[in-house]
Motif scaffolding. Structure first.
Motif, mmCIF file in Angstrom:
data_model
loop_
_atom_site.group_PDB
_atom_site.id
_atom_site.type_symbol
_atom_site.label_atom_id
_atom_site.label_comp_id
_atom_site.label_asym_id
_atom_site.label_seq_id
_atom_site.Cartn_x
_atom_site.Cartn_y
_atom_site.Cartn_z
ATOM 1 N N ARG A 67 0.843 -1.194 0.000
ATOM 2 C CA ARG A 67 0.000 0.000 0.000
ATOM 3 C C ARG A 67 0.882 1.249 0.000
ATOM 4 O O ARG A 67 1.790 1.368 0.813
ATOM 5 N N ILE A 68 0.585 2.158 -0.922
ATOM 6 C CA ILE A 68 1.340 3.411 -1.023
ATOM 7 C C ILE A 68 0.371 4.571 -0.807
ATOM 8 O O ILE A 68 -0.623 4.704 -1.524
ATOM 9 N N GLN A 82 2.942 0.589 3.447
ATOM 10 C CA GLN A 82 4.353 0.205 3.383
ATOM 11 C C GLN A 82 5.223 1.290 2.745
ATOM 12 O O GLN A 82 6.437 1.280 2.874
ATOM 13 N N MET A 83 4.568 2.238 2.072
ATOM 14 C CA MET A 83 5.297 3.322 1.422
ATOM 15 C C MET A 83 4.450 4.587 1.415
ATOM 16 O O MET A 83 3.215 4.528 1.529
ATOM 17 N N VAL A 84 5.138 5.724 1.246
ATOM 18 C CA VAL A 84 4.471 7.008 1.073
ATOM 19 C C VAL A 84 5.116 7.711 -0.113
ATOM 20 O O VAL A 84 6.333 7.648 -0.296
ATOM 21 N N PHE A 85 4.285 8.349 -0.918
ATOM 22 C CA PHE A 85 4.766 9.133 -2.060
ATOM 23 C C PHE A 85 4.727 10.589 -1.630
ATOM 24 O O PHE A 85 3.679 11.232 -1.655
ATOM 25 N N THR A 86 5.870 11.109 -1.195
ATOM 26 C CA THR A 86 5.880 12.437 -0.587
ATOM 27 C C THR A 86 7.240 13.086 -0.783
ATOM 28 O O THR A 86 8.125 12.517 -1.430
ATOM 29 N N SER A 87 7.416 14.282 -0.221
ATOM 30 C CA SER A 87 8.645 15.038 -0.426
ATOM 31 C C SER A 87 9.493 15.076 0.837
ATOM 32 O O SER A 87 9.092 14.613 1.902
ATOM 33 N N ASN A 147 10.576 15.578 8.906
ATOM 34 C CA ASN A 147 9.744 15.694 10.110
ATOM 35 C C ASN A 147 9.520 14.332 10.754
ATOM 36 O O ASN A 147 9.519 14.203 11.984
ATOM 37 N N GLY A 148 9.330 13.307 9.931
ATOM 38 C CA GLY A 148 9.171 11.959 10.466
ATOM 39 C C GLY A 148 10.428 11.486 11.163
ATOM 40 O O GLY A 148 10.378 10.899 12.253
ATOM 41 N N ALA A 149 11.580 11.739 10.549
ATOM 42 C CA ALA A 149 12.853 11.352 11.156
ATOM 43 C C ALA A 149 13.074 12.099 12.463
ATOM 44 O O ALA A 149 13.588 11.526 13.438
ATOM 45 N N GLY A 150 12.672 13.378 12.500
ATOM 46 C CA GLY A 150 12.818 14.158 13.724
ATOM 47 C C GLY A 150 11.975 13.618 14.862
ATOM 48 O O GLY A 150 12.310 13.808 16.041
ATOM 49 N N ALA A 151 10.882 12.937 14.507
ATOM 50 C CA ALA A 151 10.001 12.343 15.514
ATOM 51 C C ALA A 151 10.416 10.916 15.876
ATOM 52 O O ALA A 151 9.745 10.253 16.670
ATOM 53 N N GLY A 152 11.512 10.441 15.280
ATOM 54 C CA GLY A 152 12.011 9.109 15.616
ATOM 55 C C GLY A 152 11.659 8.014 14.635
ATOM 56 O O GLY A 152 12.006 6.847 14.858
ATOM 57 N N LEU A 153 10.987 8.351 13.534
ATOM 58 C CA LEU A 153 10.615 7.346 12.547
ATOM 59 C C LEU A 153 11.813 7.061 11.634
ATOM 60 O O LEU A 153 12.486 7.982 11.166
ATOM 61 N N ASP A 154 12.073 5.789 11.364
ATOM 62 C CA ASP A 154 13.204 5.402 10.515
ATOM 63 C C ASP A 154 12.843 5.513 9.028
ATOM 64 O O ASP A 154 13.035 4.582 8.233
ATOM 65 N N THR A 188 0.486 7.056 8.728
ATOM 66 C CA THR A 188 0.040 5.700 8.385
ATOM 67 C C THR A 188 1.239 4.789 8.153
ATOM 68 O O THR A 188 1.165 3.584 8.399
ATOM 69 N N LEU A 189 2.353 5.365 7.663
ATOM 70 C CA LEU A 189 3.575 4.577 7.512
ATOM 71 C C LEU A 189 4.117 4.189 8.883
ATOM 72 O O LEU A 189 4.523 3.044 9.101
#
Length: 330
Positions: free
Chosen positions: A34-35, A84-89, A95-102, A77-78
């Motif tokens: 799912r993307i 399993q994926m996001v189509f984004t910039s 911002n996700g990495a700053g919140a701890g998301l790999d 949702t990721l």
């Protein structure tokens, strides 16, 4: 016993026949990927075409494309494992990495800034935006990042120049807000920007023509997914590359225009054609993500997200799979 033997043999024969003549996907369904995406313009066309033309299935992946209200929501949702994926910039990845998301970028479809900062007819020059309202889709999302990149390039600072952001829904809603005067400017993708240009609205900046380095719309997943299921991710990247090549082939224009009309709910082919021609200049068949494109937006996003000060731009890029694909000659 003699009566049961023919029955058993017939059952065994039937099972062997089914196994031999059934297509591979019957016995082993393709893995579902799912993307999610959070933009309402022409940018996700590669995903739509990839599904419609069967490019993902060709590479052994069953892809479902899901629209979310914004990039940050798609990233959530990721994080939750719903996609399993996001189509984004890059800004949403940072911002996700700053919140701890790999979260990492594994391939980039639009390797630069794009779209246009559109203003109402009474706004003649960038300085006229001081003290005015700018429409965005969400704080920290892709539309917000494009607005910030445009304002930064025009030497405007939202805090210093008292420019206020008004959160609206999708691009169609921002078009309506511009027409009614609820906001005085907003970044829009080329499809919707072209509609307003014909009505006399002002293009303060065409980001695609400006010398702005940016890691634009990309395939984003988690490092965990890269380690656990590299084959499926490679299939998604290859399917997306096939789709981009299909879109950039002039022979397929009518197919792409029909997809844009359907997905963006446009009534006239000429409206979709503006998006089609925009894709010819924004899409790239070189899907290798460049760290230089993440540095400028990292600086801008760090102003509102102090957590990014501990994140280096290169940490959000994982290009091993795309390099492997190109090295194979694909």
């Amino acid at each position: 016993m003699r009566e049961k033997t023919p029955v058993i043999l017939r059952c065994l024969f039937l099972l062997l026949w089914v196994a031999y003549f059934s297509p591979p996907g019957y016995a082993q369904p393709l893995p579902l990927y799912r993307i999610a995406y959070g933009t309402t313009g022409e940018n996700p066309t590669a995903l739509w075409i990839g599904v419609e033309q069967g490019f993902y299935r060709k590479h052994g992946v069953h892809v479902e494309v899901l629209y979310m209200r914004s990039g940050p929501l798609a990233m959530s949702t990721l994080a939750a494992g719903d996609v399993q994926m996001v189509f984004t910039s890059a800004n949403n990845v940072l911002n996700g990495a700053g919140a701890g998301l790999d979260a990492v970028v594994v391939a980039t479809v639009i390797p630069k800034a794009e779209g246009a900062l559109i203003a109402r007819p009474e706004i003649k020059k960038p300085e006229d935006l001081k003290g005015k309202y700018v429409g965005i889709q969400s704080i920290g999302g892709g539309g917000w990042a494009n607005n910030m990149l445009a304002l930064d390039h025009l030497n405007l600072d939202p805090e210093r120049d008292r420019i206020q952001f008004l959160v609206l829904a999708d691009q169609a809603s921002r078009v309506q807000a511009l027409e009614t005067g609820r906001v005085q400017a907003s970044w829009l993708g080329y499809t919707f920007a072209e509609v307003l240009k014909k009505k006399g609205f002002v293009v303060l900046l065409d980001l695609g023509r400006a010398p702005i380095q940016y890691l634009g719309t990309s395939l984003v997943t988690r490092k965990l997914n890269v380690r656990q299921d590299p084959k499926s991710i490679e299939g998604v990247i290859k399917g997306t590359l096939d789709s981009v090549r299909f879109i950039l082939n002039p022979e397929n224009k009518s197919v792409v225009v029909k997809t844009l009309m359907k997905r963006l709910r446009l009534s006239r082919p000429e409206e979709a054609e503006s998006g089609y021609y925009a894709l010819q200049t924004t899409y790239s068949t070189d899907l290798r993500p460049k760290v230089e494109g993440a540095r400028k937006i990292h600086r801008i996003v760090s102003r509102v997200n102090p957590n990014l000060q501990k994140i280096k731009p290169e940490e959000i890029i994982e290009d091993s799979l795309i390099r492997k694909i190109y090295a194979s000659g694909y």
